[in-house]
Design a protein around this motif. Structure first.
Motif, short mmCIF file in Angstrom:
data_model
loop_
_atom_site.label_atom_id
_atom_site.label_comp_id
_atom_site.label_asym_id
_atom_site.label_seq_id
_atom_site.Cartn_x
_atom_site.Cartn_y
_atom_site.Cartn_z
N GLU A 121 -3.60 1.07 15.90
CA GLU A 121 -2.59 1.89 15.20
C GLU A 121 -2.73 3.35 15.56
O GLU A 121 -3.83 3.89 15.62
N ARG B 117 5.98 7.28 8.77
CA ARG B 117 5.76 5.83 8.92
C ARG B 117 6.56 5.13 7.82
O ARG B 117 6.40 5.43 6.63
N ASN C 150 3.29 -0.76 12.25
CA ASN C 150 2.36 -0.88 11.11
C ASN C 150 1.14 -1.68 11.54
O ASN C 150 1.06 -2.15 12.68
N ASP C 151 0.17 -1.78 10.64
CA ASP C 151 -1.09 -2.47 10.97
C ASP C 151 -0.82 -3.90 11.44
O ASP C 151 -1.42 -4.38 12.39
N ARG D 165 0.82 -1.21 0.00
CA ARG D 165 0.00 0.00 0.00
C ARG D 165 0.86 1.27 0.00
O ARG D 165 0.36 2.36 -0.20
N ALA D 166 2.14 1.13 0.28
CA ALA D 166 3.05 2.28 0.38
C ALA D 166 2.98 3.13 -0.88
O ALA D 166 2.84 2.60 -1.99
N THR D 167 3.10 4.44 -0.70
CA THR D 167 3.05 5.33 -1.86
C THR D 167 4.45 5.73 -2.29
O THR D 167 4.63 6.37 -3.32
N GLU D 168 5.46 5.40 -1.48
CA GLU D 168 6.83 5.77 -1.84
C GLU D 168 7.79 4.62 -1.52
O GLU D 168 7.68 4.02 -0.44
N ASP E 88 4.65 -3.91 5.19
CA ASP E 88 4.05 -2.73 4.54
C ASP E 88 3.99 -1.52 5.48
O ASP E 88 3.97 -1.66 6.70
N SER E 89 3.95 -0.34 4.87
CA SER E 89 3.83 0.91 5.63
C SER E 89 3.50 2.02 4.64
O SER E 89 3.36 1.77 3.44
N ALA E 90 3.40 3.26 5.12
CA ALA E 90 3.13 4.38 4.20
C ALA E 90 4.30 4.58 3.24
O ALA E 90 4.12 4.91 2.07
N GLU E 91 5.52 4.40 3.76
CA GLU E 91 6.72 4.47 2.92
C GLU E 91 7.53 3.21 3.11
O GLU E 91 7.53 2.62 4.20
#
Ligand SMILES: Cc1cc2nc3c(=O)[nH]c(=O)nc-3n(C[C@H](O)[C@H](O)[C@H](O)COP(=O)(O)OP(=O)(O)OC[C@H]3O[C@@H](n4cnc5c(N)ncnc54)[C@H](O)[C@@H]3O)c2cc1C
Length: 424
Positions: A424, A34, A412-413, A12-15, A49-52
């Motif tokens: 979280e 994150r 992370n989740d 799901r990370a965007t970067e 997984d994480s935002a980045e």
């Protein structure tokens, strides 16, 4: 964004950061709200997984052997297969390996990845020291014996970015493996200890049918013996109880061409080409699959295996193969082997997630009385309230994370749901 190796999770990370220097790793980690390190993507869940995301694959491998200490240090992203080649050149070897050489050392260690062998701990037990970039960008180093070291090694990706790792090594040795086929279940249950002790590393493969399909026995060639001759002891000459020695190479999943498997038939070779079942340049396992695994304390004997076998009607339509291994006790806080020898019951599933999850619910129900701990890197359903009580050092681990990562950048989740049990 990419998927994991099995393709069942799209990150799901965007970067995705891929720095080539340690200083840049520190800057990225210190400023990301994150973040998680992505290893070789061989886990079957959103654990990584994480935002980045941060890939460490562009850092120099920098493999350094210390002969006095009998250790090798390398970057965390180095894969076991690459490391084994370097060690071979130096006349050295690791004590054990997992079923495949393709996984990153730091990712494998972070989830307590294991091979097999009554006397062999999981791969994390070979860690002698770590270098970690923590969430404020500082570098923490810890060596075996230091306070908190036992909490840092199986870190579940939550302690920071493991940039370097030091592993114990030993003088090079040779291994030969042989496959035995058609073992009767009654023999597995009556002679489990003898079978698991019949080699240095033993794997039992089954599809939960009328017989146990195969037993893979990997023996270390005794020093001074002639490695070119066929073995005649240990695994029992031409048979292993009711199982007979295979006369050609096999794949763990019957019917698949063994071309991607390491050589068998008792031919001696380096541990890197015998301890893993799969060869480096080839796709390991079947490729289109999901995996789950449960580690049960050895004190329950074969009762957990018998309990799973009673679910064969549920399991068989979904299974490619199951593998049963043994892993020795250790003292690493978040290791499923903490304080106890274990039997590992693994499932390679057809990639049918919903049906697999229904089977996992039944498997987890029958294994709960045996205090089964799920493999951190594979698919499971249990959540923190069931898993937490099985880890007596969980509070210490949680306190360690609070100290190292007070702003929760590496939370992370997955960690919240499966391990810590806090939202979280
Ligand atoms: C075909 C196949 C065969 C397998 N065989 C075995 C086996 O024989 N035995 C066994 O026990 N398991 C086995 N596994 C499971 C596998 O070993 C684990 O899932 C392991 O975690 C994979 O490592 P990775 O680097 O690919 O992890 P990833 O999925 O990339 O990451 C796993 C965790 O490690 C963390 N991480 C990765 N690198 C770092 C780092 N440098 N610093 C900090 N955290 C990091 C991630 O954040 C994440 O939390 C197998 C998996 C596959 C796909």
């Amino acid at each position: 964004m990419a998927t994991n190796w099995a393709g069942n999770h799209t990150y799901r990370a965007t970067e995705l950061h891929a720095p080539s220097t340690l200083d840049r790793v520190r800057e990225i980690v210190a400023t990301a709200p994150r973040i998680r390190v992505l290893g070789s993507r061989h886990s079957f869940s959103d654990i990584a997984d994480s935002a980045e995301l941060l890939s460490l694959e562009r850092l120099p491998p920098a493999v350094v052997v210390d002969r006095a200490a009998m250790t090798v240090a390398c970057a965390g992203a180095v894969r076991y297969g690459e490391l084994a080649v370097e060690l071979d050149r130096e006349g050295l070897a690791l004590a054990n390996l997992a079923s495949l050489p393709h996984i990153a050392v730091a990712g494998a260690v972070s989830t307590a990845t294991h091979g097999s062998g009554d006397g062999n701990g999981n791969l994390a037990t070979a860690v002698a020291a770590l270098e970690i970039v923590t969430s404020d960008g500082s570098i923490v180093t810890a060596a075996r014996g230091d306070p908190d070291f036992a909490g840092l090694v199986v870190g579940l990706g939550a302690t920071g970015a493991v940039t370097r790792i030091t592993l114990d090594v030993e003088p090079a040795y040779q291994v030969r493996q042989r496959v035995f086929e058609g073992l009767r279940w009654v023999d597995l249950f009556d002679h489990f200890d003898a079978i698991s002790a019949s080699g240095y590393s033993v794997s039992v493969f089954t599809r939960w049918g009328d017989v146990v399909d195969q037993v893979w026995v990997k023996e270390r060639v005794a020093e001074g013996s002639d490695a070119s001759t066929r073995p005649d002891s240990g695994a029992g000459g031409e048979g292993l109880f009711s199982a007979v020695a295979a006369t050609e190479n096999r794949h763990p999943i019957l019917g698949i061409d063994p071309v991607n498997c390491t050589p068998q038939l008792g031919v001696a070779g380096s541990p890197a080409e015998r301890l893993p079942h799969f060869r480096m340049g080839f796709t390991p396992s079947s490729g289109a699959e999901l995996q789950s695994e449960y580690l049960v304390p050895r004190r329950y004997g074969t009762a957990p295996i018998e309990a799973v076998r009673r679910l064969s009607a549920t399991i068989q339509p979904l299974i490619q193969v199951s593998e049963i291994r043994t892993v020795a006790a250790d003292a690493l806080w978040m290791s499923p082997q903490y304080g106890q020898d274990t039997i590992a019951i693994h499932f390679t599933w057809n990639p049918e997630l919903a049906a697999v999850e229904r089977a996992l619910a039944e498997i987890e129900r029958v294994l709960a009385p045996f205090e089964a701990r799920p493999h951190w890197g594979k698919l499971f359903l249990a959540e923190a309230r069931a898993i937490g009580p099985l880890y007596e050092r969980l509070r210490d681990f949680s306190a360690l994370l609070d100290r190292l990562d007070s702003r929760g950048a590496f939370r992370n989740d997955w960690l919240s749901t499966r391990v810590l049990g806090v939202p979280e």
